[in-house]
Structure formats: C-alpha cells, structure tokens
Design an enzyme around this catalytic site. Structure first.
Site, PDB file in Angstrom:
ATOM      1  N   THR A 273       0.827  -1.211   0.000  1.00 14.57           N
ATOM      2  CA  THR A 273       0.000   0.000   0.000  1.00 14.57           C
ATOM      3  C   THR A 273       0.863   1.264   0.000  1.00 14.57           C
ATOM      4  O   THR A 273       0.702   2.150  -0.846  1.00 14.57           O
ATOM      5  CB  THR A 273      -0.931   0.001   1.238  1.00 14.57           C
ATOM      6  OG1 THR A 273      -1.612  -1.238   1.277  1.00 14.57           O
ATOM      7  CG2 THR A 273      -1.912   1.146   1.202  1.00 14.57           C
TER       8      THR A 273
ATOM      9  N   GLY B 296     -10.495  -4.007   4.320  1.00  9.41           N
ATOM     10  CA  GLY B 296      -9.033  -3.848   4.231  1.00  9.41           C
ATOM     11  C   GLY B 296      -8.470  -2.888   5.265  1.00  9.41           C
ATOM     12  O   GLY B 296      -7.314  -2.488   5.190  1.00  9.41           O
TER      13      GLY B 296
ATOM     14  N   LYS C  94       3.052   4.491  18.261  1.00  9.63           N
ATOM     15  CA  LYS C  94       2.943   5.864  17.759  1.00  9.63           C
ATOM     16  C   LYS C  94       3.055   6.870  18.916  1.00  9.63           C
ATOM     17  O   LYS C  94       3.641   7.943  18.769  1.00  9.63           O
ATOM     18  CB  LYS C  94       1.607   6.047  17.039  1.00  9.63           C
ATOM     19  CG  LYS C  94       1.515   5.228  15.760  1.00  9.63           C
ATOM     20  CD  LYS C  94       0.086   5.150  15.256  1.00  9.63           C
ATOM     21  CE  LYS C  94      -0.005   4.438  13.918  1.00  9.63           C
ATOM     22  NZ  LYS C  94      -1.383   4.188  13.506  1.00  9.63           N
TER      23      LYS C  94
HETATM   24  N1  LIG Z   1      -1.039   0.829   5.054  1.00 13.77           N
HETATM   25  C1  LIG Z   1      -1.066   2.032   5.603  1.00 13.77           C
HETATM   26  O1  LIG Z   1      -1.988   2.807   5.389  1.00 13.77           O
HETATM   27  C2  LIG Z   1       0.067   2.461   6.496  1.00 13.77           C
HETATM   28  C3  LIG Z   1       0.021   3.738   7.086  1.00 13.77           C
HETATM   29  C4  LIG Z   1       1.105   4.181   7.854  1.00 13.77           C
HETATM   30  C5  LIG Z   1       2.175   3.342   8.043  1.00 13.77           C
HETATM   31  N2  LIG Z   1       2.192   2.083   7.506  1.00 13.77           N
HETATM   32  C6  LIG Z   1       3.380   1.233   7.708  1.00 13.77           C
HETATM   33  O2  LIG Z   1       4.059   1.128   6.464  1.00 13.77           O
HETATM   34  C7  LIG Z   1       4.659  -0.145   6.341  1.00 13.77           C
HETATM   35  C8  LIG Z   1       4.151  -0.808   5.074  1.00 13.77           C
HETATM   36  O3  LIG Z   1       2.748  -0.976   5.175  1.00 13.77           O
HETATM   37  P1  LIG Z   1       1.889  -1.499   3.934  1.00 13.77           P
HETATM   38  O4  LIG Z   1       0.478  -1.370   4.346  1.00 13.77           O
HETATM   39  O5  LIG Z   1       2.325  -0.834   2.695  1.00 13.77           O
HETATM   40  O6  LIG Z   1       2.306  -3.043   3.906  1.00 13.77           O
HETATM   41  P2  LIG Z   1       1.966  -4.120   2.792  1.00 13.77           P
HETATM   42  O7  LIG Z   1       0.887  -3.637   1.887  1.00 13.77           O
HETATM   43  O8  LIG Z   1       1.820  -5.417   3.487  1.00 13.77           O
HETATM   44  O9  LIG Z   1       3.310  -4.170   1.921  1.00 13.77           O
HETATM   45  C9  LIG Z   1       4.532  -4.587   2.438  1.00 13.77           C
HETATM   46  C10 LIG Z   1       5.554  -4.623   1.326  1.00 13.77           C
HETATM   47  O10 LIG Z   1       6.815  -4.896   1.895  1.00 13.77           O
HETATM   48  C11 LIG Z   1       7.425  -5.991   1.205  1.00 13.77           C
HETATM   49  N3  LIG Z   1       8.220  -6.714   2.202  1.00 13.77           N
HETATM   50  C12 LIG Z   1       7.811  -7.170   3.416  1.00 13.77           C
HETATM   51  N4  LIG Z   1       8.853  -7.726   4.069  1.00 13.77           N
HETATM   52  C13 LIG Z   1       9.905  -7.627   3.246  1.00 13.77           C
HETATM   53  C14 LIG Z   1      11.257  -8.042   3.344  1.00 13.77           C
HETATM   54  N5  LIG Z   1      11.721  -8.658   4.409  1.00 13.77           N
HETATM   55  N6  LIG Z   1      12.085  -7.765   2.313  1.00 13.77           N
HETATM   56  C15 LIG Z   1      11.626  -7.144   1.206  1.00 13.77           C
HETATM   57  N7  LIG Z   1      10.359  -6.724   1.046  1.00 13.77           N
HETATM   58  C16 LIG Z   1       9.510  -6.990   2.062  1.00 13.77           C
HETATM   59  C17 LIG Z   1       6.289  -6.791   0.632  1.00 13.77           C
HETATM   60  O11 LIG Z   1       6.785  -7.508  -0.476  1.00 13.77           O
HETATM   61  P3  LIG Z   1       5.847  -8.427  -1.388  1.00 13.77           P
HETATM   62  O12 LIG Z   1       4.993  -7.464  -2.177  1.00 13.77           O
HETATM   63  O13 LIG Z   1       6.803  -9.167  -2.266  1.00 13.77           O
HETATM   64  O14 LIG Z   1       5.072  -9.292  -0.459  1.00 13.77           O
HETATM   65  C18 LIG Z   1       5.288  -5.692   0.271  1.00 13.77           C
HETATM   66  O15 LIG Z   1       5.568  -5.194  -1.017  1.00 13.77           O
HETATM   67  C19 LIG Z   1       4.311  -0.920   7.616  1.00 13.77           C
HETATM   68  O16 LIG Z   1       5.378  -0.818   8.512  1.00 13.77           O
HETATM   69  C20 LIG Z   1       3.082  -0.185   8.150  1.00 13.77           C
HETATM   70  O17 LIG Z   1       2.976  -0.273   9.544  1.00 13.77           O
HETATM   71  C21 LIG Z   1       1.167   1.637   6.731  1.00 13.77           C
END
Ligand SMILES: NC(=O)c1ccc[n+]([C@@H]2O[C@H](COP(=O)([O-])OP(=O)(O)OC[C@H]3O[C@@H](n4cnc5c(N)ncnc54)[C@H](OP(=O)(O)O)[C@@H]3O)[C@@H](O)[C@H]2O)c1
Length: 412
Positions: free
Chosen positions: A13, A186, A204
């Site tokens: 995301t 989601g 946070k």
């Molecule tokens: N979602 C939100 O709205 C939001 C808001 C604020 C902060 N955050 C933070 O931002 C971070 C990402 O969130 P997200 O929602 O974008 O997560 P997500 O949709 O689950 O995406 C995670 C991404 O990281 C990759 N990944 C995970 N572990 C990895 C590793 N060891 N090596 C290489 N790539 C790896 C995954 O690869 P694959 O695609 O190959 O599986 C995926 O592309 C988290 O720490 C979350 O707490 C999220």
C-alpha cells in the site's frame, strides 16, 4: 540538471503510493528541490508477483543490490516488522543515504539508534508517516517546539479501532461483526491484535513523546488497553448520556515526569475528538503559548501515507530535519495546580456509602453506576480494593442529558 535517486523498500500500500506519487508529482518535486527525483530501485519479497513498475527500475529481493547502486540518495522504507528493516536502514545510513520510514513498530523500538547514527553520518531521518498517516503531526509539533512548551498531546492514532467503535455505535453492531467488516474493507489485518489491543497506538505514542518532549516514559509504566472490552451495551449506555467511546493515546509532562496511556475513554460533545469517526485520526496538542490545536485527517491509506513520506522526502533532501528532537524539554510547572488533578469518571460497582473526601459524587443510579470526580491515583486504589466492574475516564466537561439527572447505565 542533477537527479535525486531514490530506492523504495516495499511495494505494498505505502510503497506503491510513494512510487506513484513520485511520478504524478514529478513537476512539484522538481520545482521545490530544483532536481528531478527518480526511483532507481524497489525492494520486494516475492519476485513472482506482477507489479506496475517501469522497466528501467531495478526490482529486486536482494537489498545488497540496492546498496551497490552507483548513486543512491534517499531510501523510503515501507516494509513490515522490526527486522530486517532496522538492519537495512542502518546500512543505508552508513552508506550516506537519507532515510524515510513508515514503519512505526521498527521506529518505536530503534528510532533513537537510527537518529544517532544519522547524526554521526550527517544524513536525515524522516518518519512523518509513522504517526497518524497523512496528518503532518510531526512537522507541526517540530514547528511548535521552537518556542512553545507542550503540556500534553492526545490522539486517536489507530483508524481500525476508531472505525470499529464508530460502526458499533452507528450500526449497533457487536465488536466481532464490526471487526469482520473492518477486515473485509481492508482496514484491519487478518491478525488484528496490534490494532485492537492498542500496540499500534502505543508505538505511535512513544514516537510522539520523543517529538513533543525529547524523551519517552518507561514503556512498562504506560497503561495500554485496547477496545476489546467495549460492548455495544456500554456504547449505547454512554450515548444516552451524550458520551462516545474513543480509543485515546495521551502523553503529558508534569514537572519533569512524562505520563502516557493508551486506552478507551469517554468524550462529550465539547471534546475535539467527539466527531472523529471511522478510520479518521486526530491529534490534539496543548501548549503554553498557543493553547489547544487539533489536527485531523486520514490516518492511513495509499496516498495519505505517501503524502507524509513525500513531504519528508523534500525535507531530507533540503537537510531541514534538524537534530533538536534529541533535546529534553524543560520541566513543566503549572501554577495553582494540585499534585493529583481531579478528573471525571464513570464507575460501576462503587456504592455511595463508600466514603472518601477525595471523591465528589456527581450523580448516581440505583444500579451502582456513578459519575464521580476524583484523581487517577484514587481510581487505581479503588480498582484494586473495591469490587469495581468497569471504569472509564470522561475527557473534557459534559452535561448530563438524562431528564431525571440520573445515570442510566443500568444496561451495563
Ligand atoms: N497501510 C497504511 O496505510 C500504512 C500507514 C502508515 C504506516 N504504515 C506502515 O508502512 C509499512 C508498510 O505498510 P503497507 O500497508 O504498505 O504493507 P503491505 O501492503 O503489506 O506491503 C509490504 C511490502 O513490503 C514488502 N516486504 C515485506 N517484508 C519484506 C522483506 N523482508 N524484504 C523485502 N520486502 C519486504 C512486501 O513484499 P511483497 O509485495 O513481495 O510481499 C510488500 O511489497 C508498515 O510498517 C506499516 O505499519 C502503513
């Protein structure tokens, strides 16, 4: 014209949102930085997933390939878990890259080490996206901290919990049904523990504490309670009194002591968080000069979170993120304030024959449910010594709306 080369760790995301925003807002970035911003590489885990990434971008599952790029200026990290993220970011700083992270769990645990290391290597760390998604709370606090002294910060910092509480109230749903809906939309992970048990808000809160006060409380001393004990009956009963449950993180400084909690509380109509509904987040800051300021907005999501990371990108490239948040703020001494401030509480299980001069009885129903005014220390004592069934603080002032002026929580 020279170019700023960026690598994005993660293409979920947030990572994809950052990638798309660098493309869609290329003109604005070039305008403000005087340089073109180019994504040189993307780190992912699963090489077989189809992704919409330009062919000239290196897409790899091997972080060493990214570290070996001939030019690398900024790393935007949007992966999950503390490791290997922390190790990757340390290596990036040692290579001389600015770093930007959205990963609050990692940053709450290792932020101080990363900031120290970055200082040593003369690079910047951006972490606006770790707290309250798209709301620019960290930059705002940093601006205020130039002269204002922060007394307290309160926040609705977890959109999933706020969504569940809103659904339970508006649609009269159970916790389980509201959680299932959050998962279907989601908003909640398959394992929602981090959100509904308050861990996400806790991380946070610790990051906010460092920004507001230059330090954080002992983690063991922070009361952390999620929303799993809140029933639809409790929500309905509170609503009859004109109150709403909100899951609120609070941090304050009294003297040189930092106090923090993350727990469900009740707010009345006059409280700035009363109307914060669904996945929205909000942060209220109270300082000595400006008084009370509330920021509200989307706490998560692809583009709101990318917005926070992209604004950080501008700051780190301009090297504007100073190191002053290492400094502890001075002790806060409020004139004419008692050592233990009185607060409003709804409490069930305390009968009026319990006599204590430190309690002011505001009102009481026959069901042993009362609204009292007293301090947190006494509440803790009552909970350990009396047969208290439930107890929630009411933030801010409120008027009892019931006609007979009796608390009507008998349904609890
Ligand atoms: N979602 C939100 O709205 C939001 C808001 C604020 C902060 N955050 C933070 O931002 C971070 C990402 O969130 P997200 O929602 O974008 O997560 P997500 O949709 O689950 O995406 C995670 C991404 O990281 C990759 N990944 C995970 N572990 C990895 C590793 N060891 N090596 C290489 N790539 C790896 C995954 O690869 P694959 O695609 O190959 O599986 C995926 O592309 C988290 O720490 C979350 O707490 C999220």
């Amino acid at each position: 014209m020279s170019v700023i080369k960026v690598a994005i760790l993660g293409f979920g995301t947030v990572g994809e949102g950052v990638y798309r925003t660098i493309q869609s807002h290329a003109q604005e970035l070039e305008g403000v930085l005087g340089k073109r911003v180019e994504v040189a590489a993307v780190l992912i885990r699963n090489k077989h997933k189809k992704r919409n990434i330009n062919e000239d971008v290196l897409v790899t599952a091997d972080f060493n390939e990214i570290l070996s790029l001939p030019q690398l200026d900024v790393i935007v990290e949007a992966i999950v878990n503390k490791e290997p993220t922390f190790t990757f970011l340390k290596q990036a700083i040692q290579r001389g890259c600015h770093i930007i992270t959205a990963n609050k769990e990692m940053f709450a645990h290792h932020g101080n080490e990363l900031l120290e290391l970055a200082k040593h290597h003369n690079v910047s760390v951006g972490y606006e996206a770790t707290v309250a998604g798209g709301i620019p709370v960290i930059q705002t606090l940093r601006q205020l901290l130039n002269v204002n002294r922060v007394h307290h910060v309160q926040g609705i910092l977890n959109g999933t919990s706020n969504f569940i509480l809103t659904e339970m109230r508006e649609k009269k749903q159970s916790f389980v049904d509201a959680l299932s809906l959050a998962q279907a939309k989601g908003f909640a992970e398959a394992d929602p523990t981090n959100d509904v048990e308050g861990f996400d808000a806790f991380y946070k809160t610790m990051i906010l504490s460092r920004i507001a006060f230059g330090e954080e409380p002992n983690w063991e001393d922070v009361e952390r309670e999620g929303i799993t004990s809140i029933t639809s009956e409790l929500i309905e009963a509170a609503e009859r009194l004109g109150l709403r449950f909100k899951h609120i993180a609070s941090i304050s400084k009294k003297g040189d002591q930092i106090k923090a909690s993350v727990r469900p509380v009740l707010v009345g109509k006059s409280h700035p968080f009363y109307s914060i509904e669904g996945v929205e987040n909000a942060v209220n800051v109270y300082t000595d000069l400006v008084g009370s300021i509330t920021l509200q907005g989307p706490g998560a999501g692809m583009f709101p979170t990318a917005s926070a990371a992209i604004e950080d990108l501008v700051y780190v490239c301009q090297n504007k993120l100073t190191k002053k948040y290492f400094t502890k703020t001075p002790a806060i001494h409020l004139r004419d304030k008692k050592e233990h401030e009185d607060e409003l509480w709804i409490i069930q299980g305390l009968t009026k024959d319990y006599n204590n001069p430190l309690i002011t009885w505001i009102t009481q129903s026959s069901a042993e449910t009362a609204i009292i005014r007293t301090n947190t220390e006494l509440i803790k004592q009552l909970i350990s010594e009396q047969n208290i069934k439930c107890c929630f603080q009411i933030l801010g002032e409120f008027e009892i709306e019931s006609n007979d002026k009796e608390v009507t929580l008998a349904a609890i």
